[in-house]
Design a protein around this motif. Structure first.
Motif, PDB file in Angstrom:
ATOM      1  N   TRP A  31       0.779  -1.232  -0.085  1.00 29.79           N
ATOM      2  CA  TRP A  31       0.045   0.007   0.090  1.00 29.79           C
ATOM      3  C   TRP A  31       0.670   1.255   0.158  1.00 29.79           C
ATOM      4  N   ILE A  32       2.000   1.089   0.684  1.00 26.93           N
ATOM      5  CA  ILE A  32       3.127   2.248   0.619  1.00 26.93           C
ATOM      6  C   ILE A  32       3.316   2.829  -0.897  1.00 26.93           C
ATOM      7  N   ILE A  33       3.714   1.414  -1.599  1.00 25.78           N
ATOM      8  CA  ILE A  33       4.144   1.573  -3.005  1.00 25.78           C
ATOM      9  C   ILE A  33       2.836   2.132  -3.802  1.00 25.78           C
ATOM     10  N   LYS A  34       1.657   1.679  -3.250  1.00 26.19           N
ATOM     11  CA  LYS A  34       0.807   1.942  -4.280  1.00 26.19           C
ATOM     12  C   LYS A  34       0.291   3.494  -4.033  1.00 26.19           C
ATOM     13  N   VAL A  35       0.304   3.836  -2.953  1.00 27.98           N
ATOM     14  CA  VAL A  35      -0.013   5.395  -2.499  1.00 27.98           C
ATOM     15  C   VAL A  35       1.256   6.115  -3.302  1.00 27.98           C
ATOM     16  N   ILE A  36       2.309   6.050  -3.234  1.00 31.12           N
ATOM     17  CA  ILE A  36       3.507   6.627  -3.933  1.00 31.12           C
ATOM     18  C   ILE A  36       3.267   6.827  -5.217  1.00 31.12           C
ATOM     19  N   TYR A  37       2.963   5.512  -5.916  1.00 30.46           N
ATOM     20  CA  TYR A  37       2.491   5.549  -7.468  1.00 30.46           C
ATOM     21  C   TYR A  37       1.184   6.476  -7.817  1.00 30.46           C
ATOM     22  N   PRO A  43      -1.019   8.571 -14.271  1.00 33.11           N
ATOM     23  CA  PRO A  43      -1.230   9.553 -15.228  1.00 33.11           C
ATOM     24  C   PRO A  43      -2.038  10.519 -14.675  1.00 33.11           C
ATOM     25  N   LEU A  44      -2.886  10.369 -13.522  1.00 31.62           N
ATOM     26  CA  LEU A  44      -3.740  11.517 -13.077  1.00 31.62           C
ATOM     27  C   LEU A  44      -3.019  12.517 -12.051  1.00 31.62           C
ATOM     28  N   ALA A  45      -1.723  12.012 -11.765  1.00 30.59           N
ATOM     29  CA  ALA A  45      -0.746  12.666 -10.467  1.00 30.59           C
ATOM     30  C   ALA A  45      -0.726  14.241 -10.998  1.00 30.59           C
ATOM     31  N   LYS A  46      -0.796  14.568 -12.302  1.00 30.07           N
ATOM     32  CA  LYS A  46      -0.304  16.189 -12.680  1.00 30.07           C
ATOM     33  C   LYS A  46      -1.502  17.097 -12.233  1.00 30.07           C
ATOM     34  N   PHE A  47      -2.690  16.334 -12.122  1.00 30.78           N
ATOM     35  CA  PHE A  47      -3.991  17.247 -11.714  1.00 30.78           C
ATOM     36  C   PHE A  47      -4.463  17.565 -10.556  1.00 30.78           C
ATOM     37  N   PRO A  48      -4.961  18.812 -10.417  1.00 31.52           N
ATOM     38  CA  PRO A  48      -5.158  19.229  -8.889  1.00 31.52           C
ATOM     39  C   PRO A  48      -6.041  18.588  -8.260  1.00 31.52           C
ATOM     40  N   GLY A  49      -5.940  18.445  -6.806  1.00 34.88           N
ATOM     41  CA  GLY A  49      -7.033  17.961  -6.028  1.00 34.88           C
ATOM     42  C   GLY A  49      -6.219  17.530  -4.726  1.00 34.88           C
ATOM     43  N   ALA A  55      -4.695   9.622  -3.274  1.00 35.33           N
ATOM     44  CA  ALA A  55      -4.175   8.657  -2.597  1.00 35.33           C
ATOM     45  C   ALA A  55      -4.878   7.505  -2.514  1.00 35.33           C
ATOM     46  N   THR A  56      -6.237   7.684  -2.028  1.00 34.06           N
ATOM     47  CA  THR A  56      -7.193   6.650  -1.494  1.00 34.06           C
ATOM     48  C   THR A  56      -8.550   6.894  -1.810  1.00 34.06           C
ATOM     49  N   TYR A  57      -9.377   5.820  -1.827  1.00 31.60           N
ATOM     50  CA  TYR A  57     -10.711   6.187  -2.236  1.00 31.60           C
ATOM     51  C   TYR A  57     -11.444   6.403  -0.747  1.00 31.60           C
ATOM     52  N   LEU A  58     -10.966   6.310   0.283  1.00 31.65           N
ATOM     53  CA  LEU A  58     -11.574   6.688   1.518  1.00 31.65           C
ATOM     54  C   LEU A  58     -11.763   8.120   1.644  1.00 31.65           C
ATOM     55  N   TYR A  59     -11.222   8.882   0.996  1.00 26.81           N
ATOM     56  CA  TYR A  59     -11.942  10.277   0.983  1.00 26.81           C
ATOM     57  C   TYR A  59     -13.224  10.456   0.322  1.00 26.81           C
ATOM     58  N   ALA A  92      -8.420   7.180  -9.547  1.00 23.77           N
ATOM     59  CA  ALA A  92      -8.685   7.136 -11.072  1.00 23.77           C
ATOM     60  C   ALA A  92      -9.665   7.765 -11.802  1.00 23.77           C
ATOM     61  N   HIS A  93     -10.296   9.097 -11.164  1.00 25.61           N
ATOM     62  CA  HIS A  93     -11.124   9.604 -11.818  1.00 25.61           C
ATOM     63  C   HIS A  93     -10.845  11.487 -11.663  1.00 25.61           C
ATOM     64  N   LEU A  94     -11.274  12.040 -12.907  1.00 22.25           N
ATOM     65  CA  LEU A  94     -11.097  13.495 -12.734  1.00 22.25           C
ATOM     66  C   LEU A  94     -12.781  13.938 -12.862  1.00 22.25           C
ATOM     67  N   HIS A  95     -13.064  14.920 -12.325  1.00 20.96           N
ATOM     68  CA  HIS A  95     -14.257  15.862 -12.407  1.00 20.96           C
ATOM     69  C   HIS A  95     -14.147  16.789 -12.956  1.00 20.96           C
ATOM     70  N   ILE A  96     -14.768  17.279 -14.115  1.00 20.03           N
ATOM     71  CA  ILE A  96     -14.611  18.505 -15.029  1.00 20.03           C
ATOM     72  C   ILE A  96     -15.909  19.429 -14.760  1.00 20.03           C
ATOM     73  N   ASN A  97     -15.532  20.810 -14.540  1.00 18.89           N
ATOM     74  CA  ASN A  97     -16.773  21.598 -14.435  1.00 18.89           C
ATOM     75  C   ASN A  97     -16.384  22.678 -15.496  1.00 18.89           C
ATOM     76  N   ASP A  98     -16.627  22.476 -16.784  1.00 17.67           N
ATOM     77  CA  ASP A  98     -16.235  23.515 -17.800  1.00 17.67           C
ATOM     78  C   ASP A  98     -16.851  23.023 -18.871  1.00 17.67           C
ATOM     79  N   PRO A  99     -18.058  23.698 -19.506  1.00 16.27           N
ATOM     80  CA  PRO A  99     -18.680  23.481 -20.664  1.00 16.27           C
ATOM     81  C   PRO A  99     -17.978  23.067 -22.157  1.00 16.27           C
TER      82      PRO A  99
END
Length: 433
Positions: A31-37, A43-49, A55-59, A92-99
């Motif tokens: 899980w430490i390795i997975k969270v670091i990855y 691929p989504l690590a560059k997006f803000p949030g 790191a986790t679906y717990l949020y 694994a997911h992004l949310h987009i609020n832009d028409p």
């Protein structure tokens, strides 16, 4: 008797303890390795949030399940205010609020094939609704199944059902007339749900469930659909538990765990019998006023796998729920807003005046569609009910009973809501000399 040597016992105990410790350590390392990855190499690590969301679906679970419930949508709105138009809302997911992204995200055609997200839709081929259109993941399969169902809800086919719809609206009107005489409080969603369930059941598989004739309308089913939709986020995060409850466990056990969840396997067995009847009717020469959806599917050129009773029963489950709940809730909320907006209601009645019961005229879909204030499949119900009756709200509070504060496939009001309730104040036909 053989006696266990104390030293040998301690050695075995220590070995077992070491193995357990090693396994726990490996699990923690995984899980430490997975969270670091997820945080730095995904691929989504560059997006803000929020980092925790990446790191986790717990949020997400925190806002959708516990301690908050079905509130993640509103938290996402706050995240957009903080991070901008594109936000990473889970690993694994992004949310987009832009028409400006609409055309890219919802692009169609063979050049833009994309599968639906299996995690979000809780989709498994052997899941509770895995063979239905709603939980179909593969692009081409979804397109084929949608193309099969779409013609049944075209304007032309709905017009062909006008006799069925008018007959059922007449039944609803008569129930309202009785409610006026008895001063009964009408639970609006249950009443409109009885109407929509009767219509979709006849059209889909030729069985009139006659909810409009029942004293409690469609109370049991509408309450079950609401609770079932609330299980969606749980099924998303704990898919194996959801699948076990809805597919594997005996019906009697599921009923004790969750009567709402038991609706799926119970309906599945019920619909399989009706689908089998559709196969029997395939060779019948009897003429019916209209063909049911499943009679047409059974006799279509679809591959045999698409016409298997198990798959069609899953589709029937979906049609029953979607064809009942969505239109019923829309009708109930629409009627609430008409009652709550007297000026709009007066304008509507003025436009419908040539078609009111007192005028002796009959309302037809083709005529009503030309009016500016009435829309879609709701035409006949709103026109008949709102021109004949004066309706008043009964202990209905908009913030509690109407406004959406929970997100779970369908938007729901507060859990404390008793529903939109009304009383029939005046029946224009009964008051006429």
């Amino acid at each position: 008797m053989n006696k266990v040597q104390p030293g040998r016992f301690e050695l075995q105990y220590n070995s077992a303890q070491s193995i357990v410790g090693l396994l726990l350590g490996l699990y923690l390392l995984y899980w430490i390795i997975k969270v670091i990855y997820r945080l730095y190499f995904h691929p989504l690590a560059k997006f803000p949030g929020p980092k925790l969301a990446g790191a986790t679906y717990l949020y997400e679970l925190y806002y959708d399940l516990y301690p908050h419930k079905l509130r993640y949508l509103w938290q996402i709105e706050k995240l957009h205010q903080q991070y901008g138009a594109i936000v990473r809302i889970n690993p694994a997911h992004l949310h987009i609020n832009d028409p400006d992204f609409l055309d890219d995200i919802y692009a169609s055609g063979n050049k833009h094939k994309r599968n639906r997200d299996a995690w979000f839709y809780r989709s498994e081929k052997n899941g509770p609704l895995g063979w239905s259109l709603f939980q179909t993941v593969e692009h081409d399969v979804h397109r084929m199944r949608r193309a099969t169902l779409s013609p049944f809800f075209s304007k032309r086919n709905i017009h062909a059902l006008e006799g069925l719809i008018v007959g059922k609206v007449d039944e609803l009107v008569e129930r309202f007339a009785i409610a006026h005489q008895t001063a009964e409080v009408v639970p609006l969603l249950h009443a409109t749900g009885a109407l929509t369930m009767d219509i979709i059941s006849v059209y889909a598989y030729g069985k009139d469930v006659r909810k409009l004739q029942q004293a409690d309308w469609a109370c049991k089913e509408l309450e079950a659909y609401s609770k079932l939709s609330q299980l969606g986020p749980f099924g998303r995060h704990f898919a194996w538990i959801s699948k076990m409850v809805l597919v594997t466990l005996p019906m009697s056990v599921v009923e004790k765990i969750s009567p709402a969840a038991a609706l799926i396997p119970r309906n599945r067995a019920f619909f399989r019998g009706l689908i089998q009847d559709a196969f029997v009717a395939e060779g019948s020469t009897d003429k019916a006023p209209y063909r049911t959806i499943f009679q047409e599917i059974v006799q279509s050129n679809l591959p045999p796998s698409e016409k298997a009773p198990a798959r069609l029963s899953a589709e029937a489950n979906l049609l029953q729920i979607a064809g009942t709940e969505t239109t019923a809730r829309t009708l109930a909320v629409l009627i609430f807003h008409l009652i709550d907006s007297p000026a709009v209601l007066d304008r509507l009645r003025l436009e419908l005046k040539p078609y009111t019961p007192e005028s002796g005229s009959t309302m037809y879909l083709a005529e009503l569609e030309a009016l500016p204030l009435v829309y879609a499949e709701l035409f006949l119900t709103v026109a008949r009910v709102m021109t004949r009756f004066d309706i008043e709200l009964f202990k209905t509070v908009r913030s509690r009973d109407v406004d959406i504060v929970r997100d779970c496939i369908i938007g729901l009001p507060s859990p404390e809501s008793p529903g939109i309730r009304v009383k029939i104040k005046k029946d224009r036909l009964a008051a006429a000399p």
